[in-house]
Design an enzyme around this catalytic site. Structure first.
Site, mmCIF file in Angstrom:
data_model
loop_
_atom_site.group_PDB
_atom_site.id
_atom_site.type_symbol
_atom_site.label_atom_id
_atom_site.label_comp_id
_atom_site.label_asym_id
_atom_site.label_seq_id
_atom_site.Cartn_x
_atom_site.Cartn_y
_atom_site.Cartn_z
ATOM 1 N N ASP A 295 0.859 -1.172 0.000
ATOM 2 C CA ASP A 295 0.000 0.000 0.000
ATOM 3 C C ASP A 295 0.906 1.238 0.000
ATOM 4 O OD1 ASP A 295 -2.351 1.634 0.402
ATOM 5 O OD2 ASP A 295 -1.758 1.754 2.520
ATOM 6 N N ARG A 296 0.363 2.393 -0.366
ATOM 7 C CA ARG A 296 1.201 3.594 -0.434
ATOM 8 C C ARG A 296 1.081 4.434 0.843
ATOM 9 N NH1 ARG A 296 0.092 8.728 -4.287
ATOM 10 N NH2 ARG A 296 -0.677 9.466 -2.277
ATOM 11 N N ASP A 297 -0.044 5.135 0.999
ATOM 12 C CA ASP A 297 -0.182 6.081 2.116
ATOM 13 C C ASP A 297 -0.213 5.340 3.453
ATOM 14 O OD1 ASP A 297 -0.425 8.298 0.309
ATOM 15 O OD2 ASP A 297 -2.523 7.764 -0.004
#
Ligand SMILES: [Mg+2]
Ligand SMILES: [Zn+2]
Length: 187
Positions: free
Chosen positions: A11-13
């Site tokens: 995942d990024r954030d």
């Protein structure tokens, strides 16, 4: 080797970068790497572990940012990751708002399945790494193991996810360290 992790879908954030106030990183200059993450990505790459990113970016579907804005954010992310010595194999984005009821927004598994298909790596050697319930649910729907990080939103979900048998780590550097310290084990 069975059980060897050779592909992480990140995942990024809340995993790579700090979540922005208001929830959306709409400008490249607002990107903030979490501590130690670039170095951890570089170590994972050096160990031969493929890295993909799968991210919901509903700021697009909500009209809060343009595709060009997101491209600039990701150009910065990828440029700085590359300069740190990491290789990101692919970035998979859901641009839709929740109300769009699309086929790709996590907790649906499509972004993960796309990353999996592009990788050529077996499901059993692939792990989803996230900070949110949606990441864990997308992994389950894709038939993938998952790891929850306490960074980002993860701390509020840690107890529940540990109760479901999902491993919990403080942050990406901690998980990378654990993974690289015990090669051949999963997740
Ligand atoms: Mg997140
Ligand atoms: Zn979507």
């Amino acid at each position: 080797v069975p059980g060897t992790v050779s592909h992480l879908i990140l995942d990024r954030d809340g995993v790579l970068n700090a979540e922005a106030e208001g929830g959306f990183v709409t400008r490249a200059e607002d990107w903030r790497w979490l501590p130690g993450v670039r170095e951890a990505l570089a170590r994972l790459s050096a160990a031969g572990i493929r890295l993909s990113i799968a991210t919901n970016q509903s700021g697009l579907g909500r009209g809060l940012m343009s595709a060009e804005d997101l491209a600039r954010v990701h150009a910065r992310m990828l440029g700085e990751a590359t300069r740190a010595g990491a290789t990101i194999a692919g970035v998979y984005v859901c641009p839709h708002a929740p109300a769009d009821d699309c086929e790709c927004r996590k907790p649906k598994p499509k972004l993960l399945l796309d990353a999996l298909a592009a990788s050529g790596v077996a499901r059993a050697a692939t792990v989803m790494v996230g900070d949110d319930r949606r990441d864990m649910e997308a992994a389950a729907a894709a038939g993938l193991a998952a790891v929850l990080l306490r960074s980002g939103k993860g701390a509020i979900h840690a107890e529940e996810m540990r109760g479901r048998g999902i491993p919990v780590y403080d942050d990406l550097p901690s998980y990378a360290q654990a993974l690289l310290d015990r090669p051949g084990q999963s997740p």
